[in-house]
Design an enzyme around this catalytic site. Structure first.
Site, short mmCIF file in Angstrom:
data_model
loop_
_atom_site.label_atom_id
_atom_site.label_comp_id
_atom_site.label_asym_id
_atom_site.label_seq_id
_atom_site.Cartn_x
_atom_site.Cartn_y
_atom_site.Cartn_z
N HIS A 54 67.14 18.23 74.30
CA HIS A 54 68.30 18.21 75.20
C HIS A 54 69.53 17.72 74.42
O HIS A 54 69.96 16.58 74.54
CB HIS A 54 67.98 17.34 76.42
CG HIS A 54 66.88 17.93 77.25
ND1 HIS A 54 67.08 19.02 78.07
CD2 HIS A 54 65.56 17.63 77.34
CE1 HIS A 54 65.94 19.36 78.64
NE2 HIS A 54 65.00 18.54 78.21
N GLY A 98 68.15 14.43 81.77
CA GLY A 98 67.90 13.41 82.80
C GLY A 98 68.76 13.62 84.02
O GLY A 98 69.06 14.74 84.41
N GLY A 99 69.17 12.50 84.62
CA GLY A 99 69.98 12.55 85.83
C GLY A 99 69.16 12.48 87.10
O GLY A 99 69.72 12.43 88.20
N GLU A 100 67.84 12.45 86.97
CA GLU A 100 67.00 12.53 88.18
C GLU A 100 66.96 11.21 88.97
O GLU A 100 66.43 11.18 90.07
CB GLU A 100 65.58 12.99 87.80
CG GLU A 100 65.56 14.48 87.51
CD GLU A 100 64.79 14.82 86.25
OE1 GLU A 100 64.95 14.10 85.23
OE2 GLU A 100 64.05 15.82 86.27
N HIS A 134 59.05 24.80 81.33
CA HIS A 134 58.74 23.42 81.69
C HIS A 134 57.60 23.47 82.71
O HIS A 134 57.75 24.08 83.76
CB HIS A 134 59.98 22.76 82.32
CG HIS A 134 59.67 21.58 83.18
ND1 HIS A 134 59.80 20.28 82.75
CD2 HIS A 134 59.21 21.51 84.46
CE1 HIS A 134 59.45 19.46 83.72
NE2 HIS A 134 59.07 20.17 84.76
N HIS A 158 55.09 20.66 77.73
CA HIS A 158 54.63 19.45 78.45
C HIS A 158 53.17 19.61 78.89
O HIS A 158 52.76 19.00 79.88
CB HIS A 158 55.47 19.15 79.70
CG HIS A 158 56.94 19.23 79.54
ND1 HIS A 158 57.59 18.90 78.37
CD2 HIS A 158 57.92 19.62 80.42
CE1 HIS A 158 58.90 19.08 78.55
NE2 HIS A 158 59.12 19.52 79.76
N ASP A 191 60.99 17.00 73.29
CA ASP A 191 61.73 16.77 74.55
C ASP A 191 62.81 15.71 74.31
O ASP A 191 63.17 14.96 75.21
CB ASP A 191 60.80 16.36 75.69
CG ASP A 191 61.38 16.64 77.08
OD1 ASP A 191 62.41 17.35 77.18
OD2 ASP A 191 60.82 16.11 78.06
N SER A 237 65.38 11.99 79.58
CA SER A 237 65.21 10.61 80.03
C SER A 237 63.73 10.26 80.10
O SER A 237 62.89 11.12 80.35
CB SER A 237 65.84 10.42 81.42
OG SER A 237 65.24 11.29 82.35
ZN ZN Z 1 60.88 19.74 80.83
#
Ligand code: ZN
Length: 389
Positions: free
Chosen positions: A62, A67-69, A194, A223, A284, A288
């Site tokens: 990234h 992130g941001g979740e 993903h 993942h 990854d 985050s």
């Molecule tokens: Zn992912």
């Protein structure tokens, strides 16, 4: 312009023994047991038998942050050049994730161009988690054809509560567009999937291969070690001919308790008879990661780095008994082969001079990216434009 690396134990990834390596400008110019070169003004580095390996290719990073979740304060920052090179990474494939709204493709492309101007090699994927995928030009196919840096689509969310819950046919359309756009542009055309915790696992991808003419080679689920049940399914998928991507930044300490340690995942895939060339690993990086205190309480979010690529490769060798050249292939040659980066991933005359010297303890001692010395004696010597200010 010229660098002579002496007495390197070269793993190309195959073991070439002790060699001298001459870099001319951006390329590997000569490799031989002994090179005697006179009349050239060159840097000379004597590795004294230390290992010299191809620069790592991190296919899932990234680069503009992720992130941001956990809300806006949990959006992670942009990647900095020295954070990449100090991990031995010389090629990155950047992508958007959950947030395809405030993170844009033009911003991703600009960051990739910036990293290239600073010295490493960078590619990007169009799209994000969501479907329909955000694009530059209106379609994934034309993005691959018109924008040089676009090598595929990703990360498209599959079997995850954060996906757009697309139909199977919508996934087929994405893979078909990326395959044909890639063919027309002379690129591999990879859809980076993903994969989440959903119980459909990789079923949709198998069905794409059995029910259409699309092959495994255009799809890379990542993942796959995030939990035990997905990992079991990924072994089956790879035994059937699929390509799989282990995430080095996912482990039982920072993810689900039944996440599979990446080094263990590599060994188990090989033990299950999966072809080595079908196993890849990415970091990854800059996504985050949840942080926990000693009692297991979530105390916020941190940023994943790319150092886990090397530490998990090391642990696959030292803890799991995987052959060093095989483990090295997973973050170098296998990625270059699947993504069709013909100048990357191996130490060979004519390829880009992307090289990493490792200490006996698997620390990064030196890094050259496109022939430029970026890390010397373990410390970055080339920094990004806005670093160290
Ligand atoms: Zn992912």
């Amino acid at each position: 312009m010229f660098t002579l690396i002496q007495h390197a134990h070269v793993f190309a990834p195959q073991d070439l023994g002790i060699c001298d390596v001459l870099i001319a400008d951006r390329k590997i110019a000569m490799i031989a047991p002994t090179l005697t070169i006179t009349g050239l003004d060159m840097d000379v580095i004597d590795l004294d038998g230390a290992r010299l390996v191809p620069g790592f290719i991190d296919n899932h990073v990234h680069i503009t942050g992720g992130g941001g979740e956990g809300g806006f304060s949990t959006r992670t920052p942009e990647l900095q050049l020295s954070a990449v090179t100090s991990c031995g990474v010389t090629t990155v494939c950047g992508l958007l994730g959950t947030d395809g709204v405030t993170r844009s493709l033009p911003n991703l492309l600009a960051k990739a161009r910036g990293l290239e101007a600073e010295g490493i090699t960078a590619y990007i994927y169009s799209g994000a988690y969501q479907v329909p995928a955000p694009t530059f030009t209106g379609s994934l196919r034309s993005d691959l054809m018109i924008i040089d840096k676009v090598i595929g689509a990703g990360e498209i969310a599959l079997s995850d509560h954060r996906s757009a819950q697309p139909t199977w046919q919508e996934y087929v359309d994405i893979v078909a567009q990326v395959r044909v756009g890639g063919m027309l542009a002379g690129k591999a055309g990879i859809v980076d999937f993903h994969t989440g915790d959903g119980t459909r696992h990789l079923d949709y991808l198998r069905k794409i291969v059995t029910d259409t003419e699309l092959p495994y080679a255009n799809m890379l689920p990542t993942h796959i070690n995030r939990n035990a049940h997905l990992f079991e399914d990924a072994i089956d998928y790879a035994q059937g001919g699929g390509f799989v991507d282990v995430t080095s930044g996912v482990n039982p300490q920072n993810s689900a308790a039944d996440a599979v340690q990446p080094s263990v995942a590599i060994r188990r895939l090989l033990d299950a008879g999966v072809a080595l060339s079908h196993i890849l690993m990415s970091s990854d990086g800059n996504g985050s990661v949840p942080l926990f205190d000693d009692a297991g309480n979530n105390i916020g979010v941190g940023v994943a780095d790319q150092a886990s690529l090397l530490t998990e490769m090391r642990d696959a060798v030292t803890n799991e008994g995987v052959d060093f050249s095989a483990a090295l292939s997973i973050i170098t040659k296998n990625v270059a082969d699947l993504y069709r980066f013909p100048r990357k991933g191996e130490i060979e005359v004519g390829r880009d001079a992307d090289l990493v010297a490792l200490t006996d303890d698997y620390e990064v001692a030196h890094v050259w990216a496109n022939g430029r010395h970026m890390v010397k004696d373990g410390a970055p010597i080339v920094f990004g434009t806005f670093e160290r200010q």
